[in-house]
Motif scaffolding. Structure first.
Motif, PDB file in Angstrom:
ATOM      1  N   PRO A 163       0.152  -1.212   0.242  1.00  0.00           N
ATOM      2  CA  PRO A 163      -0.196  -0.209   0.107  1.00  0.00           C
ATOM      3  C   PRO A 163       0.847   0.919  -0.064  1.00  0.00           C
ATOM      4  O   PRO A 163       0.835   2.500  -0.438  1.00  0.00           O
ATOM      5  N   LEU A 164       1.583   1.129   0.767  1.00  0.00           N
ATOM      6  CA  LEU A 164       2.963   2.570   0.404  1.00  0.00           C
ATOM      7  C   LEU A 164       3.238   2.270  -0.686  1.00  0.00           C
ATOM      8  O   LEU A 164       3.571   3.866  -1.313  1.00  0.00           O
ATOM      9  N   GLY A 172       0.973   4.198  -3.089  1.00  0.00           N
ATOM     10  CA  GLY A 172       0.766   5.546  -2.750  1.00  0.00           C
ATOM     11  C   GLY A 172       1.733   5.965  -3.043  1.00  0.00           C
ATOM     12  O   GLY A 172       0.857   7.612  -3.543  1.00  0.00           O
ATOM     13  N   ASN A 173       2.924   6.245  -2.804  1.00  0.00           N
ATOM     14  CA  ASN A 173       4.331   6.931  -3.185  1.00  0.00           C
ATOM     15  C   ASN A 173       3.657   6.426  -4.932  1.00  0.00           C
ATOM     16  O   ASN A 173       3.599   8.057  -5.857  1.00  0.00           O
ATOM     17  N   SER A 180      -1.496   9.976   8.536  1.00  0.00           N
ATOM     18  CA  SER A 180      -1.001   8.954   8.255  1.00  0.00           C
ATOM     19  C   SER A 180       0.029   7.977   8.617  1.00  0.00           C
ATOM     20  O   SER A 180      -0.084   6.959   8.691  1.00  0.00           O
ATOM     21  N   ARG A 224      -0.746   4.232   9.944  1.00  0.00           N
ATOM     22  CA  ARG A 224       1.081   3.092   9.489  1.00  0.00           C
ATOM     23  C   ARG A 224       1.764   2.634  11.186  1.00  0.00           C
ATOM     24  O   ARG A 224       1.423   1.163  11.018  1.00  0.00           O
ATOM     25  N   SER A 280      -1.789  -0.164   6.888  1.00  0.00           N
ATOM     26  CA  SER A 280      -0.803   0.814   6.325  1.00  0.00           C
ATOM     27  C   SER A 280      -1.765   0.847   4.276  1.00  0.00           C
ATOM     28  O   SER A 280      -1.680   1.932   3.609  1.00  0.00           O
ATOM     29  N   ARG A 281      -3.247   0.661   4.173  1.00  0.00           N
ATOM     30  CA  ARG A 281      -3.950   0.914   3.780  1.00  0.00           C
ATOM     31  C   ARG A 281      -4.612   1.459   3.782  1.00  0.00           C
ATOM     32  O   ARG A 281      -5.080   2.760   2.073  1.00  0.00           O
ATOM     33  N   LEU A 297      -3.097   5.106   2.444  1.00  0.00           N
ATOM     34  CA  LEU A 297      -2.865   5.000   0.873  1.00  0.00           C
ATOM     35  C   LEU A 297      -4.733   5.256   0.132  1.00  0.00           C
ATOM     36  O   LEU A 297      -4.946   6.341  -0.977  1.00  0.00           O
ATOM     37  N   THR A 353      -5.057   8.550  -1.845  1.00  0.00           N
ATOM     38  CA  THR A 353      -5.421   8.160  -3.998  1.00  0.00           C
ATOM     39  C   THR A 353      -6.236   9.548  -3.709  1.00  0.00           C
ATOM     40  O   THR A 353      -6.668   9.694  -5.166  1.00  0.00           O
ATOM     41  N   SER A 412       9.144   3.458  -0.356  1.00  0.00           N
ATOM     42  CA  SER A 412       8.077   2.167   0.381  1.00  0.00           C
ATOM     43  C   SER A 412       8.887   1.155   1.514  1.00  0.00           C
ATOM     44  O   SER A 412       8.464   1.423   2.233  1.00  0.00           O
TER      45      SER A 412
END
Length: 480
Positions: free
Chosen positions: A20-21, A24-25, A152, A156, A161-162, A165, A169, A288
């Motif tokens: 998820p990281l 996200g990146n 965030s 985490r 970590s979801r 994300l 998004t 990540s």
């Protein structure tokens, strides 16, 4: 949903947490793609270069803020790994107060010094008006960035970590839409790009707060939780400030690179800006993994599982180095067509220089992956001195290469400053982590944590010792 990282095969736990990281990146980099394409296509190469020229300055101050807030989450992860929910809430309250104080200082002071700092960086005269507007608006909205990063980070820290994300998004999608609207139909210029980012991050802060209120009772603070002690503040500053200073030290090196680029002209600035956008996609997975290792190490050391820390770092290192080699090959092969997305016809020099930068960086991604993992492990363990010193090493290497090699061989010399800085940092990180690994090997393991089931796997040898790791067949600690 909060989940412990203290059970399960380490590489699988780290990889699952990092995916998820990574996404996200990638989402954030895709937004930056859209932002650069909109600015470059609608406003021209000069406007794109103006926004690019602000990057190192924003990184210097906002990077410090990001590092600090990430550091404040380390004690939260350690407390969660230890199963101490009261300490988790007290740590969240402490970090919130410190984040608020930092954001006030940044929001009030940074806009006042934006123009003088840009001038000090020898920003080309034709870029100054738009660069100044962009930096001032970005700094005025710095509190939204800080609290989004902090919220965030604490989500985490408890193993989720979801959710960050999802909110990232939403933020990036909103950001992209607002950039198109404000730069295009509304014709707000580069100011519109900066305003779009601030608004999108403010919305994300509200979404994070609502999620915590509805879904994460372990983070619900009472009046008693806000009674933080000097010891609480000192512990958070002990971890947070070095991580913030480390980011700033690295940013100073980036500022020197920007000065060297400014001396080479607007085309060189534009090439480095576009190359950095593509480079950011490749680096996303490696960074990540580093962040995942940091949270993994923090939870496991809090849960008295030093054996899992050692094994997890070894497995993450192999993943990072292998990924660095593959990503380097891909970015070298496909970097040029990606660069062409940012600029129109008649910019052959910009494309050529940007692709050259990607080739140079791509050859060093294996070192960057190793750097992220080892630095993240030390930070998660609360060892902040060596990571900070490595930031100084990166500064010296990057400045030396940018100034000396840039003067001798031009743009390629400036581009070489990145991989040389990475190699310089890992020369210090590797022996530092090996010493820490030997220390961890002597620490006792919590028997209750190490014997979760009747099935045990013997993993070894690692550094000359045998490591016992539980094969988990029961549910992990989950808080709904």
């Amino acid at each position: 949903m909060a989940t412990s990282l203290t059970t399960g095969r380490p590489w699988r736990v780290i990889l699952a947490f990092s995916i998820p990281l990574l996404l996200g990146n990638v989402v954030q980099q895709l937004y930056q793609f859209v932002d650069a394409i909109v600015v470059g296509r609608h406003l021209g190469v000069t406007a794109l270069a103006a926004v690019g020229a602000t990057g190192p300055l924003l990184f210097l101050l906002l990077g410090f803020a990001w590092g600090v807030t990430s550091g404040f989450a380390i004690p939260i992860a350690q407390a969660f790994g230890a199963g101490d929910d009261a300490a988790v809430r007290r740590s969240v309250a402490t970090g919130t107060l410190l984040t608020g104080a930092t954001s006030v200082v940044l929001t009030v002071g940074a806009p006042l010094i934006s123009a003088p700092l840009l001038a000090l960086l020898q920003t080309p005269v034709e870029l100054m008006p738009e660069a100044t507007v962009f930096t001032r608006i970005s700094f005025l909205g710095a509190s939204t960035m800080m609290f989004f990063n902090y919220l965030s980070a604490i989500i985490r820290a408890i193993g989720d970590s979801r959710t960050p994300l999802v909110f990232l998004t939403i933020s990036c999608a909103l950001n992209a839409g607002l950039v198109v609207l404000m730069v295009g139909p509304l014709a707000w210029g580069v100011a519109g790009a900066a305003v779009a980012t601030v608004v999108a991050q403010a919305v994300s802060v509200l979404l994070c707060l609502e999620f915590v209120r509805r879904r994460v009772p372990v983070l619900h603070l009472s009046r008693a939780d806000w009674r933080v002690s000097r010891a609480d503040i000192a512990e958070h500053l002990r971890v947070g400030l070095p991580m913030g200073f480390q980011a700033s030290i690295i940013a100073i090196g980036t500022l020197v690179v920007q000065v060297a680029l400014n001396a080479l002209g607007a085309d060189a600035v534009a090439a480095y800006t576009t190359g950095s956008r593509v480079d950011g996609l490749a680096v996303a997975f490696l960074s990540s993994l580093g962040l995942a290792v940091s949270m993994y190490a923090a939870q496991n050391i809090g849960g008295r599982r030093p054996d899992r820390v050692r094994r997890g770092v070894v497995e993450a290192t192999w993943m990072a180095v292998a990924a660095g080699v593959v990503l380097g090959a891909l970015i070298i092969a496909f970097g040029e067509p990606m660069v062409r997305l940012f600029v129109g016809d008649g910019s052959a020099d910009v494309v050529a220089e940007a692709h050259l930068m990607l080739i140079v960086n791509g050859c060093g991604y294996w070192a960057l992956g190793l750097l992220f993992v080892l630095r993240g492990a030390l930070q998660g363990l609360g060892r902040t001195v060596v990571p900070t010193v490595t930031g100084i090493v990166e500064l010296v290497m990057r400045v030396g290469a940018a100034v000396a090699l840039g003067a001798m061989i031009g743009f390629v010399g400036v581009a070489l400053s990145n991989p040389l800085a990475w190699v310089g940092a890992i020369l210090l990180l590797v022996p530092a982590y090996l010493r820490e690994s030997h220390r961890l090997a002597r620490l006792p393991v919590d028997p209750a944590q190490a014997t979760e089931t009747s099935t045990l796997a013997i993993i070894g040898p690692v550094d000359g010792s045998m490591v016992v790791d539980a094969v988990v067949t029961q549910p992990v600690r989950v808080i709904r």
